[in-house]
Motif scaffolding. Structure first.
Motif: not given
Ligand code: UTP
Length: 292
Positions: A271-279
């Protein structure tokens, strides 16, 4: 005969998730913001199957509420101008034709399927497990229906697992007849690695001819006193051919804590809205966590 109905057995205890499953069905656990069972229903709808027969139990009412219309919530979202959410909520309650039937005693998956007989009648039908999500570009049920149309017999979906994992699944012994299609000779429930006839594991999607009901009625209780679906398929095999279709999709078993966590993680990373933060978060953990 056309395949018009899908049976979704959702009456199990979910003991691997206790105490969470004491009052909340594991099939309602969220994969971020969508319950597991909604993925399974959407897969049926995408394959053109709108008559969804839920085999439920006394602690499974939230599933019924989820697929029902909630006019108060709809009014609230409309007043708040949350149109996207409103559309989403309305869609799932309006396009499904849910039919609920109770399995009064949890006597196993095979028994749960048999409970649906009066609703299914004498026609071919799908069985989709309520806790397995399949992610594929192409709809797996559509592919199974195509195989059924060609051969007119039952079809089970399988996927290739690593050798070390065969003992966790029902494994088929089959002969390859054309691309991704096998004719099943036998099934072995959770074999030892050395005794496994293949690495093709049953995944939780089945298309049965109605003859399976006759076999379920005479299937003796197996492990844990439960009527096993696999045992009934073995009896079916004595009388008519059963085909297997190998799928190359991602299979998410949300019925175990590890499977559930990895499913959420995978979906979040997509999910674009979550991906970065999760990584970023995982990276920070990896720096902190010592090797195991
Ligand atoms: P599982 O074996 O994963 O479900 O069955 P379970 O019994 O709920 O889980 P554990 O082993 O106690 O943790 C696969 C599917 O079949 C349904 C379950 O609800 C699940 O979606 N099922 C199982 C039934 O409907 N009835 C049963 O008697 C058993």
């Amino acid at each position: 005969m056309e395949v018009r109905k899908a049976v979704l057995p959702v009456a199990g205890w979910g003991t691997r998730f206790l105490p969470a499953t004491k009052a909340m069905p594991k099939e309602m656990f969220p994969i971020i913001d969508k319950p597991v069972i909604q993925f399974i229903v959407e897969e049926c709808l995408d394959a053109g199957i709108e008559n969804i027969v839920f085999v439920t139990g006394r602690h499974k009412r939230p599933i019924e509420h989820h697929f029902d219309i909630n006019t108060d919530l709809e009014k609230h979202l409309e007043n708040a101008g949350k149109t996207e959410l409103l559309k989403n909520i309305m869609e799932i309650s309006r396009i499904t034709n849910p039919i609920y039937i109770r399995q009064k005693e949890q006597l196993g998956l095979g028994h749960a399927v048999l409970v649906a007989e009066p609703v299914v009648g004498y026609e071919p039908f799908i069985v989709s497990l309520g806790d397995v999500i399949i992610k594929d570009e192409e709809n797996i049920l559509t592919k199974m229906i195509e195989v059924y149309k060609k051969f007119g017999k039952s079809v089970i979906a399988v996927f290739e697992v690593e050798e070390k994992d065969v003992s966790k699944y029902g494994i088929i012994d089959g002969r390859h007849i054309e691309k991704d299609i096998y004719i099943v000779d036998n099934l072995v429930e959770k074999p030892k690695v050395a005794e496994a006839p293949s690495k093709l594991a049953i995944v939780g999607r089945y298309l049965f001819t109605p003859r399976i009901f006759e076999k379920l009625k005479i299937t003796p209780p197996g492990k844990g006193g439960e009527i096993q679906l696999t045992d009934a398929i073995k009896l079916l095999l004595e009388e008519e051919a059963v085909y297997a279709i190998k799928i190359n999709s991602r299979v998410y078993d949300t019925g175990t804590p590890l499977g559930y966590i990895t499913t959420i993680l995978d979906f979040a990373l997509q999910r674009e809205d979550l991906r970065e933060e999760i990584i970023r978060y995982i990276r920070s953990l990896i720096v902190e966590i010592p090797e195991v």
